[in-house]
Design an enzyme around this catalytic site. Structure first.
Site, short mmCIF file in Angstrom:
data_model
loop_
_atom_site.label_atom_id
_atom_site.label_comp_id
_atom_site.label_asym_id
_atom_site.label_seq_id
_atom_site.Cartn_x
_atom_site.Cartn_y
_atom_site.Cartn_z
N HIS A 45 23.37 116.62 45.87
CA HIS A 45 23.95 115.11 45.99
C HIS A 45 24.48 114.85 44.39
CE1 HIS A 45 22.25 114.83 49.88
NE2 HIS A 45 21.01 115.10 49.43
N GLU A 56 26.59 117.67 52.12
CA GLU A 56 26.73 116.94 53.24
C GLU A 56 27.19 115.51 53.14
OE1 GLU A 56 24.31 114.75 52.65
OE2 GLU A 56 22.40 115.87 52.46
#
Length: 358
Positions: free
Chosen positions: A259, A297
């Site tokens: 992330h 993601e």
């Protein structure tokens, strides 16, 4: 960066830029504290191959190993399209033999060795502060229902350093230090642009607890990125096998995930992006040679980030639903990263093939 400007090399070992390479079409010279210790005389062998003769090499055995490694790093940084550097030596050198044993060189004759781009960029010593330490021993443990390899505890401080020639700055990734990094993290998370996708707005104390949780969790590694010491972004690295993403694809034991956010407006844009994004992927592949894939993601409507993943070699795998967001699974393979030289801006090096590799 001007091609005649000395190029700082081996940033992990010489963080104050005291080791520099001087590159011309005729020679590579490597200086330590402004004293030249290595000279490599060059002649082009072909469009993507360079031949050099080691004309000077001084210093103790460790220094000589560093100098030869530095000359190789300089060659591939100065000529990014280079496939290989062929090196001739008039006599035997312990430093050369050591680097053959480590896999940097392949010996093709008694007095000749070859360094490929693949071999150079998968060396850990120029960039990782843990040097060429062996891979962490594999020992499986159980975390709830998940069986996975025991993960090493990262050392505090700087983990990765790389001098970025097109910026003239040194990029580092460092483990989060709460006392030093909390104010910037808090400010970034409360920026509307970041908050839209992270949804982690809050107080200093809330963010202190958030970062402490990441530091305490053995499957995550919170990092701060810096250019020449100035923090610009946050990177949350994780082992995918133990992460919430694992049920949504067939996670391998050493898959890494990521992330990220760029908090400082001054460090947004293509020139900075190509530096930090290629380097964080480089770090993840170097940190453990058994890592074959990086997964991310992003939220399905984060179009800018998805476009950046696409340009950086990530394959789009599928859309899926987390409890908190509709996400797109993207994946980058180790093979594609090093074969297509994704550690270098794509407008400098043309990929060796087209298509995506999951």
């Amino acid at each position: 960066m001007n091609v005649h400007t000395p190029l700082p090399v081996l940033s992990s070992l010489y963080p104050d830029r005291q080791l520099r390479a001087h590159c011309t079409d005729q020679r590579i010279g490597v200086s330590l504290n402004d004293l030249c210790h290595l000279e490599l005389l060059l002649e082009p062998a072909s469009e993507r191959s360079l031949s050099g003769t080691l004309d000077r090499l001084s210093g103790n055995e460790v220094q000589q190993t560093h100098l030869v490694l530095a000359a190789c790093e300089a060659a591939f940084a100065r000529w990014p399209n280079l496939d290989q550097l062929r090196l001739a030596t008039a006599s035997s050198h312990v430093a050369i033999d050591s680097l053959v044993a480590e896999g940097l060189f392949q010996r093709v004759a008694t007095d000749k060795v070859v360094c490929s781009a693949h071999a150079l960029w998968q060396q850990t010593r120029p960039w990782l502060h843990k040097g060429n330490a062996a891979a962490y021993p594999q020992h499986f443990v159980q975390s709830g229902p998940v069986r996975h390899p025991l993960r090493p505890a990262p050392l505090p401080g700087t983990l990765y350093s790389r001098f970025i020639p097109w910026l003239g700055q040194t990029l580092t990734f460092e483990q989060v230090d709460l006392q030093r990094d909390l104010p910037a993290f808090n400010r970034w998370m409360n920026t509307p642009r970041v908050a839209r996708f992270w949804e982690e707005q809050g107080s200093l104390e809330a963010h202190r607890a958030y970062l402490q949780k990441q530091l305490d969790d053995t499957h995550t590694l919170p990092l701060v990125g810096r250019f020449d010491g100035q923090s610009f972004g946050y990177f949350e690295v994780y082992w995918a096998k133990e992460d919430r993403i694992a049920p949504f694809y067939q996670a391998h034991d050493y898959d890494r995930g990521l992330h990220l956010l760029v908090g400082e407006e001054a460090f947004r844009g293509k020139h900075f992006y190509t530096a930090w994004f290629s380097s964080i992927c480089h770090y993840l592949f170097l940190d453990d040679p058994r890592t074959q894939r990086i997964v991310c993601e992003p939220r399905h409507d984060n179009y800018r980030q998805i476009a950046n993943f696409d340009r950086s070699g990530f394959a789009k795998i599928k859309h899926f639903d987390f409890p908190h967001k509709h996400a797109l699974l993207v994946m980058l393979s180790r093979e594609r990263f090093f074969s297509d030289r994704l550690y270098t801006p794509l407008d400098v090096v043309q990929p060796l093939h087209e298509g995506t590799i999951a």
